[in-house]
Write a protein that holds these residues in place. Structure first.
Motif, PDB file in Angstrom:
ATOM      1  N   LEU A  36       0.826  -1.208   0.000  1.00  0.00           N
ATOM      2  CA  LEU A  36       0.000   0.000   0.000  1.00  0.00           C
ATOM      3  C   LEU A  36       0.860   1.258   0.000  1.00  0.00           C
ATOM      4  N   GLY A  37       1.941   1.208   0.792  1.00  0.00           N
ATOM      5  CA  GLY A  37       2.829   2.366   0.862  1.00  0.00           C
ATOM      6  C   GLY A  37       3.513   2.671  -0.449  1.00  0.00           C
ATOM      7  N   ASN A  38       3.673   1.666  -1.298  1.00  0.00           N
ATOM      8  CA  ASN A  38       4.305   1.882  -2.598  1.00  0.00           C
ATOM      9  C   ASN A  38       3.295   2.223  -3.690  1.00  0.00           C
ATOM     10  N   ILE A  39       2.072   1.700  -3.564  1.00  0.00           N
ATOM     11  CA  ILE A  39       1.065   1.952  -4.584  1.00  0.00           C
ATOM     12  C   ILE A  39       0.449   3.345  -4.438  1.00  0.00           C
ATOM     13  N   ALA A  40       0.198   3.767  -3.199  1.00  0.00           N
ATOM     14  CA  ALA A  40      -0.498   5.043  -2.974  1.00  0.00           C
ATOM     15  C   ALA A  40       0.198   6.232  -3.635  1.00  0.00           C
ATOM     16  N   PRO A  41       1.538   6.391  -3.516  1.00  0.00           N
ATOM     17  CA  PRO A  41       2.169   7.525  -4.214  1.00  0.00           C
ATOM     18  C   PRO A  41       2.033   7.433  -5.730  1.00  0.00           C
ATOM     19  N   MET A  42       2.022   6.196  -6.260  1.00  0.00           N
ATOM     20  CA  MET A  42       1.847   6.048  -7.701  1.00  0.00           C
ATOM     21  C   MET A  42       0.449   6.505  -8.130  1.00  0.00           C
ATOM     22  N   VAL A  43      -0.561   6.176  -7.314  1.00  0.00           N
ATOM     23  CA  VAL A  43      -1.916   6.639  -7.621  1.00  0.00           C
ATOM     24  C   VAL A  43      -1.984   8.163  -7.515  1.00  0.00           C
TER      25      VAL A  43
ATOM     26  N   LEU B  65      -0.422  10.929   2.119  1.00  0.00           N
ATOM     27  CA  LEU B  65      -1.070  10.716   3.413  1.00  0.00           C
ATOM     28  C   LEU B  65      -1.384   9.242   3.662  1.00  0.00           C
ATOM     29  N   ILE B  66      -1.528   8.468   2.598  1.00  0.00           N
ATOM     30  CA  ILE B  66      -1.732   7.025   2.746  1.00  0.00           C
ATOM     31  C   ILE B  66      -0.397   6.304   2.855  1.00  0.00           C
ATOM     32  N   ALA B  67       0.573   6.713   2.037  1.00  0.00           N
ATOM     33  CA  ALA B  67       1.849   5.996   1.964  1.00  0.00           C
ATOM     34  C   ALA B  67       2.663   6.131   3.246  1.00  0.00           C
ATOM     35  N   ILE B  68       2.734   7.318   3.801  1.00  0.00           N
ATOM     36  CA  ILE B  68       3.596   7.543   4.966  1.00  0.00           C
ATOM     37  C   ILE B  68       3.138   6.718   6.174  1.00  0.00           C
ATOM     38  N   PRO B  69       1.851   6.759   6.572  1.00  0.00           N
ATOM     39  CA  PRO B  69       1.442   5.898   7.700  1.00  0.00           C
ATOM     40  C   PRO B  69       1.573   4.413   7.392  1.00  0.00           C
ATOM     41  N   SER B  70       1.321   4.018   6.140  1.00  0.00           N
ATOM     42  CA  SER B  70       1.411   2.594   5.792  1.00  0.00           C
ATOM     43  C   SER B  70       2.835   2.087   5.936  1.00  0.00           C
ATOM     44  N   LEU B  71       3.802   2.840   5.435  1.00  0.00           N
ATOM     45  CA  LEU B  71       5.198   2.422   5.547  1.00  0.00           C
ATOM     46  C   LEU B  71       5.680   2.463   6.994  1.00  0.00           C
ATOM     47  N   ALA B  72       5.202   3.462   7.747  1.00  0.00           N
ATOM     48  CA  ALA B  72       5.575   3.523   9.159  1.00  0.00           C
ATOM     49  C   ALA B  72       5.004   2.332   9.928  1.00  0.00           C
ATOM     50  N   ALA B  73       3.738   1.990   9.647  1.00  0.00           N
ATOM     51  CA  ALA B  73       3.129   0.833  10.305  1.00  0.00           C
ATOM     52  C   ALA B  73       3.841  -0.459   9.907  1.00  0.00           C
TER      53      ALA B  73
END
Length: 240
Positions: free
Chosen positions: A139-146, A190-198
């Motif tokens: 998710l952390g990698n896909i969200a910035p691409m979207v 906003l999606i990628a940063i929390p996902s990668l941190a989690a």
């Protein structure tokens, strides 16, 4: 003067509604593509929250190393009741139970075989947990691409406006596309940063819990190890 003041007040009162409408219009100004991008970002955010909550509830010490199982195995293995210990492992499905059961299945082959079976099961359990949390990294990698896709769509809309007006487009006409580009970019981050941190937090938790599980399994198998090594040391003398 009074009528002018009232007109100004009416315009000020209507301004928030106009701003709200313009915000919605800008979000969906990209047509079906913009709608799909925004919808995908919303779905990704929901999926990220759901995964984080699920991992918080399942990747816990009491689920991997149940205290009841530790107490039961300590008692059974201290008395040499291997069969009873295996039943205990089956009664409490967990990483500790799987590793202990795998080791006890090789008890007739000696301690080296037990240790190898335990290590293989530990690797399998760790891999299963890492594959489970890998979706957060995805998710952390896909969200910035979207979000980048939304940025490109927004810039296309802005430049299309320039092309349609033959370069005479005003800033207000370009704001819609640029605003959409910035909103989708921020949404992706906003999606990628929390996902990668989690993902980093849960990865460290899995590492720590699996290390503790291996240590606990070795400690529980100490009585069996002593018996097997003693039997192995006595075999040469007995054959002689």
């Amino acid at each position: 003067m009074a009528s002018t003041s009232y007109a100004q007040n009416d315009g000020a009162a209507q301004q928030p509604a106009a701003s709200a409408d313009s915000f919605i219009d800008i979000i969906f100004s990209g047509g079906i593509v913009g709608f799909l991008i925004v919808s995908l970002l919303v779905l990704l955010s929901i999926a990220g929250m759901a995964l984080a909550v699920e991992h918080l509830l399942t990747i816990r010490r009491k689920n991997l190393i149940p205290d009841e199982l530790v107490a039961g195995l300590t008692e059974s293995l201290a008395q040499g009741q291997v069969g009873h210990a295996v039943q205990k492992c089956e009664s409490y499905p967990s990483a500790l139970g799987a590793m202990t059961s795998a080791a006890l299945a090789e008890v007739e082959a000696g301690w080296p075989a037990m240790e190898k079976a335990m290590e293989e099961e530990a690797a399998e359990q760790a891999g299963r947990l890492f594959r489970k949390i890998e979706y957060l990294s995805l998710l952390g990698n896909i969200a910035p691409m979207v979000g980048l896709l939304g940025t490109v769509v927004g810039m296309i809309l802005a430049f299309r406006e320039v092309a349609d007006t033959q370069g005479a487009a005003r800033a207000g006409q370009l704001a819609s596309g640029i605003y959409q580009a910035l909103v989708t970019t921020v949404g992706g981050l906003l999606i990628a940063i929390p996902s990668l941190a989690a993902y980093a937090v849960f990865r460290n938790r899995v590492d720590g819990l699996m290390a503790e599980t291996v240590s606990t399994t070795r400690r529980l198998l100490v009585p069996v190890k002593k018996i097997l090594l003693k039997r192995q040391n006595n075999q040469p003398g007995q054959s002689t």
